[in-house]
Design a protein around this motif. Sequence first.
Motif, short mmCIF file in Angstrom:
data_model
loop_
_atom_site.label_atom_id
_atom_site.label_comp_id
_atom_site.label_asym_id
_atom_site.label_seq_id
_atom_site.Cartn_x
_atom_site.Cartn_y
_atom_site.Cartn_z
N TYR A 43 0.94 -1.22 -0.04
CA TYR A 43 -0.08 -0.07 -0.09
C TYR A 43 0.72 1.24 0.04
O TYR A 43 0.71 2.21 -0.79
CB TYR A 43 -1.01 -0.21 1.24
CG TYR A 43 -1.65 1.33 1.35
CD1 TYR A 43 -2.81 1.63 0.73
CD2 TYR A 43 -1.44 2.29 2.36
CE1 TYR A 43 -3.53 2.80 0.58
CE2 TYR A 43 -2.06 3.42 2.72
CZ TYR A 43 -3.05 3.63 1.71
OH TYR A 43 -3.95 4.75 1.90
N MET A 44 1.93 1.18 1.00
CA MET A 44 2.74 2.36 1.23
C MET A 44 3.49 2.80 -0.28
O MET A 44 3.73 3.93 -0.73
CB MET A 44 3.84 2.23 2.18
CG MET A 44 3.20 2.33 3.44
SD MET A 44 2.47 4.42 3.53
CE MET A 44 3.89 5.00 3.83
N LEU A 45 3.79 1.61 -0.77
CA LEU A 45 4.86 1.65 -2.26
C LEU A 45 3.89 2.20 -3.39
O LEU A 45 4.41 3.19 -3.94
CB LEU A 45 5.30 0.23 -2.77
CG LEU A 45 6.47 -0.52 -1.66
CD1 LEU A 45 6.78 -1.61 -2.35
CD2 LEU A 45 7.62 0.58 -1.96
N LEU A 46 2.59 1.92 -3.29
CA LEU A 46 1.51 2.38 -4.28
C LEU A 46 1.43 3.67 -4.01
O LEU A 46 1.49 4.39 -5.22
CB LEU A 46 0.52 1.47 -4.49
CG LEU A 46 0.72 -0.06 -4.96
CD1 LEU A 46 -0.55 -0.86 -4.95
CD2 LEU A 46 0.77 0.28 -6.51
N VAL A 47 1.13 4.11 -2.86
CA VAL A 47 0.72 5.76 -2.61
C VAL A 47 1.98 6.30 -2.75
O VAL A 47 1.87 7.46 -3.69
CB VAL A 47 0.20 5.65 -1.15
CG1 VAL A 47 0.05 7.04 -0.91
CG2 VAL A 47 -1.17 4.91 -1.18
N ARG A 48 3.10 5.85 -2.29
CA ARG A 48 4.28 6.90 -2.18
C ARG A 48 5.20 6.70 -3.32
O ARG A 48 5.65 7.80 -3.88
CB ARG A 48 5.24 6.70 -0.90
CG ARG A 48 4.34 6.78 0.37
CD ARG A 48 4.58 8.24 0.66
NE ARG A 48 5.44 8.81 0.98
CZ ARG A 48 6.10 9.12 2.21
NH1 ARG A 48 5.80 8.63 3.19
NH2 ARG A 48 7.27 9.86 2.09
N GLY A 49 5.15 5.59 -3.97
CA GLY A 49 6.13 5.24 -5.08
C GLY A 49 5.13 5.69 -6.48
O GLY A 49 5.90 5.97 -7.43
#
Lengths: 296, 284
Positions: A49-55
């Motif tokens: 989730y974090m990767l998709l949002v931030r990355g």
Amino acid sequence: MAPPTTAGRAGNNLHLSLGNSRTLLDRVLTLLAIGLSLFALFPLLSVLYMLLVRGGELLSPSLFTELTPGAGMEGGGIGNAVLGTLIVVLIASVLSLPLGLLAAIYLAEYAGESKLGTLVRFAGKVLTGMPSILAGVFAYALVVVTMGSFSALAGGVAMSVLMVPTVMLTAEQALRAVPEKMRMAALGMGATRMETTLRVVVPTALPGILTGVMLALARAAGETAPLLFTALFSDYWFEGRLGSPIASLAVLIYNFSGSPFPHLVKLAWAASLILVFLVLVLNVGAQLIIRRPQEF
Amino acid sequence: MNADMSTQASLAAAPEVATGAPAPAAAGPVLMDCRVEHIFYGSFLAVRNAEVPIIANEITAFIGPSGCGKSTVLRSLNRMNDFVPGFRMEGHVHYRGQDIYAPGVDPVAVRRSIGMVFQQPNPFATSIYNNVAFGLKLNRFKGDYAERIEKALRGAALWDEVKDKLNSSGLALSGGQQQRLCIARAIAVEPDLLLMDEPCSALDPIATRRVEELMLELKQTYTIAIVTHNLQQAQRVADRTAFFFVDTSAGGRTGYLIEYRPTQELFGDPKEEQTRAYIRGDFS
């Protein structure tokens, strides 16, 4: 409907009731098992989730076509790191696959329980558990010190040290799983041992071998430690010189994530997303090979 | 493939067939003069005294109870026993005048002339076409593959069932079809002698019947030696039958040959008491 003659003894309540301690315990434990299974997924899902949002923020074609920017600059991409990772993995594959596969053929088809076979197998098992930074130290001593510079080659050597044992042991298992009757069939046709191995045993074991190769690749592609003091990093495109330092996603993430410049941190997030995606593709590919019906 | 062998030695004259039985009038030349004195696995004496000359263009059946050494003798005819650790043979196996156990003989070359069909169908995990092409490729066959493969599959009575799916997996066939595929694979290289180790024991009666019919056709061209537990099968297909038994007197389990005669004589008028008992026991 007539009451069944085999009904419970008189006085037994046959209705489901949570008042019954055994039923209650059953329900609680079942819920606990489900809950903990979901909890085990939590780290993976939250990372994704974090990767998709931030990355995902920086995701664009230019990410793959532009060079890493210098400190404090805006724009740029991670193209050199994506290419670099692929090249280092390619070098590692060229070095480790022939070695690992031939060793596996020796172990499965020739060594049996001989002393040499047992020793090699044991060494392979020890090596799979070796901390990856030691592979870096080994490549540093072997390549960087002797050649006098950090280099793509050194990175490939470090990675191949990690890959060889995995490739060797999984391929050996795959070869051993080939039924003995197929070997007998080939030998009975007048095939030599090597013809039997190369024409019958290896093709039959190929899905299993490929799975091992892909898992080894996936593991190696994500490693940072062995690359830190072998391949180092480079802000430029790969120019065909294996003797020069080369960029890689893993080292880019390591370098940029600790940077005081927000843009570089964002690039590190994007690189993480790409790297996880790459590893995921390899893993899913391996799964597909395993699940493919063993028709051939 | 075996041209050098066949030109090198003309067939040896037929020696006396075992145990003094009258040789049948039509007996052809001996293709394989098998005279096993002892076969050891390590220090274990597995077989003794088995003299089984195999006549060209005949079907020779090996029968007897489990552990009597019939499979061991069969496998020693193309050196498949070499893969068993501790295997050692005393005696000789002369194939077209050459001792296949002589020093310097390449067991791989022996197996290229003497094919084998196993108890369990063992097609390779590849297409039907590639299964049959396997031996041709090994021998670097340069001719028309499609033609040879069709010929082999027709020879194995499988062509009509698989001609439309030559590219599908050999493992997708039924058990009987798989076994015929294995036979096609073996005869594609046109071996001199075909060894069959209980080829029908994993098959149902219909598939068994087809393989038996096939064997009778194949013997026009090839020579066949078959191990079978099925006495009726030996009677249906074999020209000659060798009966093996187990000797437990020395404490071990050593197989040996009781008698080897034309099938009709062996079943119709067995010379030895063990043979009589074995045949009667199975028919009662």
